[in-house]
Design an enzyme around this catalytic site. Structure first.
Site, PDB file in Angstrom:
ATOM      1  NE  ARG A   1      -3.717   2.546   1.979  1.00 55.74           N
ATOM      2  CZ  ARG A   1      -4.818   2.769   2.690  1.00 55.74           C
ATOM      3  NH1 ARG A   1      -5.227   1.882   3.565  1.00 55.74           N
ATOM      4  NH2 ARG A   1      -5.515   3.874   2.521  1.00 55.74           N
TER       5      ARG A   1
ATOM      6  NE  ARG B   1      -8.675   2.715  -0.271  1.00 54.47           N
ATOM      7  CZ  ARG B   1      -8.805   3.410   0.844  1.00 54.47           C
ATOM      8  NH1 ARG B   1      -8.854   2.787   1.987  1.00 54.47           N
ATOM      9  NH2 ARG B   1      -8.901   4.715   0.799  1.00 54.47           N
TER      10      ARG B   1
ATOM     11  CG  ASP C   1      -8.529   0.600   4.135  1.00 51.40           C
ATOM     12  OD1 ASP C   1      -7.652   1.078   4.866  1.00 51.40           O
ATOM     13  OD2 ASP C   1      -9.629   1.128   3.959  1.00 51.40           O
TER      14      ASP C   1
ATOM     15  CG  ASP D   1     -10.351   0.576   8.225  1.00 52.29           C
ATOM     16  OD1 ASP D   1      -9.337   1.288   8.269  1.00 52.29           O
ATOM     17  OD2 ASP D   1     -11.156   0.593   7.278  1.00 52.29           O
TER      18      ASP D   1
HETATM   19  C1  ROI Z   1     -13.064   4.487  -0.242  1.00 54.21           C
HETATM   20  C2  ROI Z   1     -13.943   3.762   0.768  1.00 54.21           C
HETATM   21  C3  ROI Z   1     -14.698   4.720   1.673  1.00 54.21           C
HETATM   22  N1  ROI Z   1     -14.916   2.967   0.062  1.00 54.21           N
HETATM   23  C4  ROI Z   1     -15.002   1.620   0.163  1.00 54.21           C
HETATM   24  N2  ROI Z   1     -15.959   0.943  -0.534  1.00 54.21           N
HETATM   25  C5  ROI Z   1     -16.043  -0.388  -0.423  1.00 54.21           C
HETATM   26  N3  ROI Z   1     -16.989  -1.048  -1.102  1.00 54.21           N
HETATM   27  N4  ROI Z   1     -15.190  -1.092   0.369  1.00 54.21           N
HETATM   28  C6  ROI Z   1     -14.216  -0.491   1.076  1.00 54.21           C
HETATM   29  O1  ROI Z   1     -13.445  -1.174   1.792  1.00 54.21           O
HETATM   30  C7  ROI Z   1     -14.091   0.925   0.987  1.00 54.21           C
HETATM   31  N5  ROI Z   1     -13.131   1.602   1.682  1.00 54.21           N
HETATM   32  C8  ROI Z   1     -13.046   2.911   1.632  1.00 54.21           C
HETATM   33  O2  ROI Z   1     -12.135   3.557   2.343  1.00 54.21           O
END
Ligand code: ROI
Length: 161
Positions: A83, A93, A96, A98
């Site tokens: 990333r 990305r 991600d 979280d």
């Molecule tokens: C760009 C944003 C808000 N949109 C996303 N949209 C989807 N479908 N899945 C994600 O993990 C995701 N992550 C984000 O950070």
């Protein structure tokens, strides 16, 4: 130990492989046990639509790591999966990770907000979360099943491979 829930998302490179790789890497985190992982879900991008669909999943991680050390460990995993933060907010990305929940704790610091602020509006978080922890109580928000019932599925596809 604390039961943490980690949201996983990717929409660049080989998203499915990156999500599966992230799950393996999380299973190897120190002082942690990966107890459950959701199915993989395909979902249209929330936010800027000019980017590829995402692959999303949620993992249940029992951990002795502090929230900050867990966060730093996850950022390191993101970096190891290539990333590169271009700084574009909500841009595509490669990976991600979280921290959605950290036990029943409510955390608000410069680096970390838990429960993750987007949980209630994000089908790609709520559905996989309810899949692996249907009885989960989300501090300040309520039972995950109730939140799922109020959240439009908006194109979320459970991938049955
Ligand atoms: C760009 C944003 C808000 N949109 C996303 N949209 C989807 N479908 N899945 C994600 O993990 C995701 N992550 C984000 O950070």
């Amino acid at each position: 130990p604390v039961m943490a829930y980690i949201g996983i998302g990717a929409n660049l490179g080989a998203p499915r492989a990156q999500v599966l790789g992230a799950l393996e890497a999380m299973a190897a985190l120190p002082e942690s046990r990966l107890l459950r992982q959701s199915s993989l879900y395909g979902s249209p991008p929330m936010g800027p639509a000019d980017q590829p669909d995402y692959i999303n999943a949620v993992a249940q991680l029992e951990t002795r790591l502090s929230p900050l050390v867990l966060l730093q460990s996850l950022l390191e995993l993101e970096r190891r999966c290539g990333r590169v933060r271009q700084g574009e907010r909500w841009g595509p990305r490669t990976l991600d990770l979280d921290i959605l929940l950290y036990g029943t704790q409510v955390i608000q610091t410069a680096h970390l907000t838990v429960p993750h602020p987007g949980i209630q509006q994000r089908a790609f978080v709520l559905y996989p979360l309810a899949e692996i922890a249907p009885d989960l109580w989300i501090p300040g928000l309520g039972g995950v099943e109730d939140l799922v019932a109020q959240c439009p599925r908006s194109g979320l596809q459970r991938l049955l491979e």
